[in-house]
Design an enzyme around this catalytic site. Sequence first.
Site, PDB file in Angstrom:
ATOM      1  N   ASN A 172      79.292  74.042  76.843  1.00  0.00           N
ATOM      2  CA  ASN A 172      77.997  74.702  77.052  1.00  0.00           C
ATOM      3  C   ASN A 172      77.391  74.086  78.316  1.00  0.00           C
ATOM      4  O   ASN A 172      76.892  72.962  78.276  1.00  0.00           O
ATOM      5  CB  ASN A 172      77.091  74.460  75.840  1.00  0.00           C
ATOM      6  N   LYS A 194      74.807  74.915  79.839  1.00  0.00           N
ATOM      7  CA  LYS A 194      73.334  75.012  79.860  1.00  0.00           C
ATOM      8  C   LYS A 194      72.873  75.569  81.214  1.00  0.00           C
ATOM      9  O   LYS A 194      73.545  76.416  81.773  1.00  0.00           O
ATOM     10  CB  LYS A 194      72.704  73.661  79.545  1.00  0.00           C
ATOM     11  N   HIS A 247      71.321  78.304  69.606  1.00  0.00           N
ATOM     12  CA  HIS A 247      71.352  76.906  70.065  1.00  0.00           C
ATOM     13  C   HIS A 247      69.978  76.278  69.842  1.00  0.00           C
ATOM     14  O   HIS A 247      68.951  76.939  69.981  1.00  0.00           O
ATOM     15  CB  HIS A 247      71.740  76.861  71.549  1.00  0.00           C
ATOM     16  N   GLU A 274      68.218  74.417  71.584  1.00  0.00           N
ATOM     17  CA  GLU A 274      67.285  74.504  72.728  1.00  0.00           C
ATOM     18  C   GLU A 274      66.622  75.880  72.775  1.00  0.00           C
ATOM     19  O   GLU A 274      65.471  76.007  73.180  1.00  0.00           O
ATOM     20  CB  GLU A 274      68.031  74.176  74.031  1.00  0.00           C
ATOM     21  N   GLU A 294      75.425  71.326  64.826  1.00  0.00           N
ATOM     22  CA  GLU A 294      74.861  70.496  65.888  1.00  0.00           C
ATOM     23  C   GLU A 294      73.572  69.842  65.410  1.00  0.00           C
ATOM     24  O   GLU A 294      72.491  70.466  65.473  1.00  0.00           O
ATOM     25  CB  GLU A 294      74.542  71.359  67.112  1.00  0.00           C
ATOM     26  N   GLY A 335      72.335  65.945  73.470  1.00  0.00           N
ATOM     27  CA  GLY A 335      71.843  65.447  74.752  1.00  0.00           C
ATOM     28  C   GLY A 335      71.180  64.084  74.662  1.00  0.00           C
ATOM     29  O   GLY A 335      70.524  63.649  75.605  1.00  0.00           O
ATOM     30  N   SER A 387      76.519  65.217  71.631  1.00  0.00           N
ATOM     31  CA  SER A 387      76.993  64.033  72.364  1.00  0.00           C
ATOM     32  C   SER A 387      78.469  63.727  72.118  1.00  0.00           C
ATOM     33  O   SER A 387      78.884  62.569  72.113  1.00  0.00           O
ATOM     34  CB  SER A 387      76.120  62.813  72.048  1.00  0.00           C
TER      35      SER A 387
HETATM   36  C1  PEP Z   1      75.114  71.296  73.292  1.00  0.00           C
HETATM   37  O1  PEP Z   1      74.468  71.629  74.265  1.00  0.00           O
HETATM   38  O2  PEP Z   1      75.440  72.128  72.457  1.00  0.00           O
HETATM   39  C2  PEP Z   1      75.471  69.880  73.138  1.00  0.00           C
HETATM   40  C3  PEP Z   1      76.143  69.507  72.068  1.00  0.00           C
HETATM   41  O3  PEP Z   1      75.063  69.034  74.138  1.00  0.00           O
HETATM   42  P1  PEP Z   1      75.549  67.517  74.332  1.00  0.00           P
HETATM   43  O4  PEP Z   1      77.037  67.490  74.196  1.00  0.00           O
HETATM   44  O5  PEP Z   1      75.090  67.144  75.701  1.00  0.00           O
HETATM   45  O6  PEP Z   1      74.893  66.691  73.262  1.00  0.00           O
END
Ligand code: PEP
Length: 255
Positions: free
Chosen positions: A13, A15, A98, A100, A170, A176, A216
Amino acid sequence: MNKALRKAIIAGNWKMNKTPAEAAALASSIKSLAAQRDCQVVLAVPFVDLAAVGEAIKDSGIYLGAQNCHWASNGAFTGEISPQMLVECGVSHVILGHSERRQYFGETDETVNRRLLAALEAGLHVILCVGEQLSQREQGITREICAMQVKIALGGVTREQMERVVIAYEPVWAIGTGKTATAAQADEVCGAIRQVVEELYDSSVAQALTIQYGGSMNAGNAQELLDQPNVDGGLIGGASLKGEDFAKIIAAASR
Ligand code: PEP
């Protein structure tokens, strides 16, 4: 069916990162670094990068993904993109729900459901994101929160359409932040989500479902997470922007 028979899917992803030229360069590097692999790979890139990345990954077997879509096929929805538009751009997968989008753009379980139904209707594969916030984990309601998100998002989805659904667990507190769920935590919630899907459909749909962990995940922790019985892949943000790290995660999923 057990884990060995499910599709392992590693999705990046990106972003809101990379201009079209930067995106083409990163996609080309991932294409060569991950040429040898035994899992599916999806690059979910900004809308404006779709053409450049689509060209860069042509004939590589890597799938082109988007990060959202609207539920209508067209109309007065300034700034939105329809599932049909994505299909015509060569997109096969779309991330929906997601955290976000939920946190910053008012996405709710109901709007995720509308988007998901429209995306499936248009022929797309969906990566549906669910996960609890830190306060919810501390209250001990992680399973309930994820179950509710899954049940509402999948309302009206047929058994056949479930073949084109992937769920990404998630935990919001891990996205993040550099804080990863432990392998045991990830496996427990992915297993609980599989149980919910079994209740909604049946055991064969649940056992065939690819469930990813995201939050992460990186080149150092991917193997342990991906080795868990209920973790079939990863949705990766930060580490997907570094070609070599992303390729290491792909390699971990290919073992
Ligand atoms: C994501 O954006 O779905 C995500 C898991 O980000 P990150 O790996 O940076 O935590």
